[in-house]
Design a protein around this motif. Structure first.
Motif: not given
Length: 327
Positions: A126-130
């Protein structure tokens, strides 16, 4: 002797002329060959450039499809470079960026209902896709600085979307979800804007925006709308939209139809979450100082409850001067 001398002179002159003619032909032939060589070199260079740009585009698109965030970011920046190097491909690049934002995205709980926080590092994907989505939006804004291009963001999830001072062509935002504050201050929409069934999570900022064609906001959920000093050259429609906070439309200029049919002022959701304690104002549509120059066009004018058109000024119904008595 004189005849011989004359004949020799004529012969020499003729030979000189022939030599000049041959030299001119050789020069012309050389120029034609050089021109053809230059044309062939230009064609080869153009072909090489097109091949290079095509290969760059294909590689970038392949990188965007990677399951690794770093590879996707590399592909995105390669696409931006392609868009700047080849203006003819910029619209294609913008369409690719919009397509990425239209891809399904499971919104983290940290981003819902205005509680905007970066996903925790522990939730790595989630952090990377954000980060990737923020980059896509940033690149999209950069490519819209100098000339307008169409945007198709139907069903997109947009986080802190920022198109300030951008030039936008036709814009489609059907079923889009705006998380945190979208910023369109000073943007110019050169074509139609269609926004259906769209949710604005917190504050929608469009101060000073210019709409050169129709702007249709139907069944939208605005939790706070800032539209001060905006200008609508085409029709402006807010049919069946819901306003859960103040919609500040003061000093707005309308030059065509205005429609506020079946609008709803409702703060139930925010009352349940204690938003009043956070300083949010009660639901209200504020058209103070707004101007509607539509009387000569014969287009429909449907204003929110409590507002009326007096000449070209939009005023509160209570401030209308009473008509003089006929007695």
């Amino acid at each position: 002797m004189e005849a011989i001398r004359t004949a020799l002179t004529v012969g020499v002159g003729t030979g000189g002329a022939f030599a000049l003619w041959m030299a001119a032909r050789r020069q012309r032939s050389t120029e034609v060959q050089l021109h053809e060589s230059a044309r062939a070199a230009d064609a080869a260079e153009l072909d090489s450039r097109e091949r290079r740009l095509t290969d760059l585009y294909v590689q970038a698109v392949e990188q965007i499809g990677s399951d690794k965030a770093a590879v996707r970011l590399g592909g995105l920046y390669a696409l931006e470079r392609l868009a700047w190097d080849d203006v003819d491909r910029r619209a294609v690049v913008i369409n690719v960026l919009c397509s990425y934002l239209r891809m399904p995205y499971l919104v983290p709980e940290q981003l819902k209902n205005g509680r905007y926080r970066l996903p925790a590092a522990s939730d790595l994907r989630q952090h990377e896709e954000w980060q990737v989505r923020i980059t896509v939006q940033h690149l999209l804004g950069n490519l819209l600085r100098d000339q307008p291009y169409d945007l198709d963001l139907r069903g997109a999830t947009l986080i802190e979307f920022d198109l300030r001072e951008c030039a936008i062509g036709k814009a489609l935002f059907h079923d889009a979800q705006f998380i945190s504050t979208p910023k369109f201050m000073g943007a110019t929409f050169h074509d139609e804007v269609w926004v259906f069934d769209t949710s604005f999570d917190t504050v929608a900022r469009l101060e000073g925006a210019t709409f050169l064609d129709r702007a249709i906001f139907t069944r939208c959920a605005f939790y706070k709308l800032c539209l001060q000093d905006a200008a609508f050259a085409g029709g402006a429609s807010f049919i069946q939209s819901k306003f859960a906070g103040k919609a500040d439309m003061s000093q707005v200029t309308f030059k065509s139809g205005i429609e506020f049919e079946d609008c709803v002022l409702d703060m139930d959701r925010y009352a349940a979450e204690g938003m009043r304690e956070r300083g949010w104002e009660s639901p209200e549509i504020d058209l103070t100082g707004a101007v509607a120059d539509v009387s000569s066009l014969g287009t429909p004018v449907t204003l929110p409850s409590g507002w009326q058109l007096q000449g070209s000024s939009i005023v509160r119904a209570a401030t209308l001067e009473p008509k003089p008595s006929s007695a």
